[in-house]
Scaffold this motif. Structure first.
Motif, PDB file in Angstrom:
ATOM      1  N   UNK A 174      42.123  76.144  66.450  1.00 17.42           N
ATOM      2  CA  UNK A 174      42.060  75.273  67.611  1.00 17.42           C
ATOM      3  C   UNK A 174      41.992  76.024  68.929  1.00 17.42           C
ATOM      4  N   UNK A 175      42.539  77.232  68.955  1.00 17.48           N
ATOM      5  CA  UNK A 175      42.547  78.013  70.190  1.00 17.48           C
ATOM      6  C   UNK A 175      41.219  78.705  70.477  1.00 17.48           C
ATOM      7  N   UNK A 176      40.532  79.181  69.430  1.00 16.97           N
ATOM      8  CA  UNK A 176      39.352  80.025  69.665  1.00 16.97           C
ATOM      9  C   UNK A 176      38.041  79.263  69.690  1.00 16.97           C
ATOM     10  N   UNK A 177      38.010  78.040  69.115  1.00 16.18           N
ATOM     11  CA  UNK A 177      36.736  77.321  69.008  1.00 16.18           C
ATOM     12  C   UNK A 177      36.090  77.025  70.345  1.00 16.18           C
ATOM     13  N   UNK A 178      36.863  76.483  71.282  1.00 12.98           N
ATOM     14  CA  UNK A 178      36.324  76.151  72.605  1.00 12.98           C
ATOM     15  C   UNK A 178      35.826  77.356  73.376  1.00 12.98           C
ATOM     16  N   UNK A 179      36.649  78.408  73.524  1.00 13.38           N
ATOM     17  CA  UNK A 179      36.182  79.602  74.242  1.00 13.38           C
ATOM     18  C   UNK A 179      34.945  80.251  73.625  1.00 13.38           C
ATOM     19  N   UNK A 180      34.848  80.287  72.292  1.00 18.40           N
ATOM     20  CA  UNK A 180      33.664  80.858  71.651  1.00 18.40           C
ATOM     21  C   UNK A 180      32.431  80.057  72.013  1.00 18.40           C
ATOM     22  N   UNK A 362      27.748  74.331  69.523  1.00 14.29           N
ATOM     23  CA  UNK A 362      28.742  73.347  69.082  1.00 14.29           C
ATOM     24  C   UNK A 362      29.129  73.605  67.629  1.00 14.29           C
ATOM     25  N   UNK A 363      28.146  73.926  66.785  1.00 14.53           N
ATOM     26  CA  UNK A 363      28.420  74.245  65.384  1.00 14.53           C
ATOM     27  C   UNK A 363      29.306  75.479  65.254  1.00 14.53           C
ATOM     28  N   UNK A 364      29.070  76.479  66.111  1.00 14.38           N
ATOM     29  CA  UNK A 364      29.899  77.686  66.084  1.00 14.38           C
ATOM     30  C   UNK A 364      31.344  77.357  66.422  1.00 14.38           C
ATOM     31  N   UNK A 369      36.844  76.114  63.819  1.00 19.14           N
ATOM     32  CA  UNK A 369      37.893  75.167  63.487  1.00 19.14           C
ATOM     33  C   UNK A 369      38.213  75.125  62.013  1.00 19.14           C
ATOM     34  N   UNK A 370      37.192  74.912  61.144  1.00 11.76           N
ATOM     35  CA  UNK A 370      37.530  74.817  59.727  1.00 11.76           C
ATOM     36  C   UNK A 370      37.452  76.162  59.016  1.00 11.76           C
ATOM     37  N   UNK A 371      36.889  77.189  59.648  1.00 10.33           N
ATOM     38  CA  UNK A 371      36.920  78.527  59.066  1.00 10.33           C
ATOM     39  C   UNK A 371      38.296  79.156  59.159  1.00 10.33           C
ATOM     40  N   UNK A 381      37.549  70.633  68.189  1.00 19.74           N
ATOM     41  CA  UNK A 381      36.836  71.657  68.957  1.00 19.74           C
ATOM     42  C   UNK A 381      35.511  71.119  69.476  1.00 19.74           C
ATOM     43  N   UNK A 382      34.744  70.496  68.594  1.00 21.69           N
ATOM     44  CA  UNK A 382      33.421  70.003  68.979  1.00 21.69           C
ATOM     45  C   UNK A 382      33.528  68.850  69.979  1.00 21.69           C
ATOM     46  N   UNK A 383      34.550  68.011  69.804  1.00 23.36           N
ATOM     47  CA  UNK A 383      34.731  66.901  70.728  1.00 23.36           C
ATOM     48  C   UNK A 383      35.014  67.400  72.137  1.00 23.36           C
TER      49      UNK A 383
END
Length: 425
Positions: A174-180, A362-364, A369-371, A381-383
């Motif tokens: 949850x922390x890294x998805x948005x910044x990536x 967005x896919x990344x 998130x699920x990786x 993350x995508x939302x």
């Protein structure tokens, strides 16, 4: 002193753990923000209480193992029963490509985990626990593989370590998805990707329509959003549909039991939960393909989610936190390395292979998130990204199908391969 609790008391305590978890999530914003499941929130607190009782009074608890195993098998059966391969066709080439990308990362995740565990002087199998068992697999897979690693491979505390590692993964994902994703957006032409709040209504509508058309043209899809805007009429869960669904679960469990016995001592010997998952896949696709049987997916999901919650609550009640003291530091090193690997893979593989465009970014973010955590984390993350920059129908079509269904099939196959390697025996 060892206190043994039968199935009735185990069930009562498990439900109390779930109610406690629900209360904690309502009261503690951090737990809600990072999609920490109710059984994990309540179960970790229960695990701490059990740890204190052991430290102060020497108490240990034994809970009903058959009940816990039954709920675990029902959960994995639900995954199999939901894995309709017709959905691969519906998702088209992008879904198949993304599944290959995800499969590649599962292998990378386990190679990193096993390699670092060996380098740090740990049993290499612990690297699988700090790899795709818990990070891609989540709490359900962690709870399933833990007893297998403890009983067959002698890894002390594998279940406890798995639950703790899976919880770390949820937070990290949850922390890294948005910044990536935001960093990747800087690499593409995002003149049309100004934050929605900084656009005029006319600009926002034009940008959204333009992005939508571009994405579906690139993917070769027709721009028809009816499937998103007009869900099917809800089918009620009745006594009749409940019996029908339970019959499917019973068939999966019977298949798993028979195959476990038949394959024992052969090259096809697999953990029982893998056979339950495989049985669900076979039953689902045979019934829908050859008999035009209409699966009641919502009922399957309800039973699967309830089974997972009860299984996790029971598994967390059985935590032996005192077994982790020597593993804490080296495992944390592995987990921090896994976070870095996830960010690099999402940035340089997921993003580029999926087209290096807005949808790919967005896919990344979803893959992070699920990786590292679970599908709800990926969706969150995508939302967060699409709320700011505009919709991505392609990402919201692909990620839930891969994250909720197909990734568990691939992960089971990869883990079975790794556990059969001679140097891991």
């Amino acid at each position: 002193m060892d206190i043994e609790l039968n199935a009735y008391y185990t069930m009562i305590l498990a439900t109390l753990v779930l109610l406690l978890g629900r209360l904690l999530i309502v009261k503690i914003k951090f737990l809600a923000d990072f999609n920490i499941p109710e059984p994990v929130a309540g179960g970790l607190l229960a695990g701490v209480i059990v740890f204190v009782l052991n430290a102060l009074f020497g108490l240990t608890f034994q809970f009903s193992t058959p009940l816990q195993t039954g709920f675990m098998l029902m959960f994995f059966s639900s995954i199999g029963l939901g894995a309709d391969f017709a959905r691969l066709k519906a998702g088209g080439k992008p879904l198949a490509v993304f599944l290959v990308v995800v499969a590649g990362f599962i292998v990378v995740q386990d190679v990193v985990g096993v390699g670092l565990a060996a380098a740090l002087g740990l049993d290499p199998l612990i690297g699988l626990v700090a790899g795709s068992i818990t990070l891609t697999g989540g709490h359900g897979t962690a709870g399933a593989w833990g007893p297998v690693l403890e009983a067959q491979y002698g890894i002390v505390g594998a279940t406890t370590l798995g639950i703790a590692t899976a919880t770390f993964g949820l937070v990290a994902g949850g922390l890294i998805g948005g910044p990536v994703a935001k960093r990747l957006l800087k690499k593409i032409d995002h003149q049309r990707l100004a934050p929605i709040g900084q656009q005029t209504p006319v600009e926002a509508a034009a940008a959204s329509q333009s992005l939508y058309s571009t994405r579906h043209t690139e993917a070769g899809d027709a721009p028809d959003s009816a499937m998103f805007d007009k869900p099917d009429e809800i089918r009620l869960i009745t006594a009749s549909s409940t019996i029908e669904t339970l019959a499917l679960f019973a068939a999966c469990l019977a298949f798993a039991d028979l195959m476990t016995i038949a394959a024992k001592g052969t090259a096809f010997e697999l953990p029982t939960f893998v056979w339950a998952l495989a049985g669900g896949v076979v039953i689902r696709n045979v019934l829908t393909t050859f008999f035009n049987f209409e699966m009641f997916d919502r009922a399957i999901d309800v039973f699967g989610n309830a089974s997972l919650s009860l299984f996790l609550a029971m598994a967390l009640l059985s935590l032996r936190l005192w077994e982790l003291t020597e593993l804490a530091l080296p495992v944390m090193v592995i987990l921090l390395a896994q976070v870095g690997v996830m960010m690099l893979y999402a940035s340089f593989v997921t993003f580029k292979v999926m087209g290096a465009n807005y949808d790919a970014a967005v896919l990344a973010g979803g893959h992070c998130g699920f990786g590292m955590g679970a599908t709800p984390t990926a969706i969150a993350n995508m939302q967060a990204i699409t709320d700011r920059y505009g919709p991505s129908y392609k990402a919201f079509l692909i990620v839930p199908m891969v994250g909720a269904f197909f990734v568990d099939l691939v992960n089971a196959a990869v883990l079975q391969f790794f556990t059969q390697l001679p140097f891991l025996q």
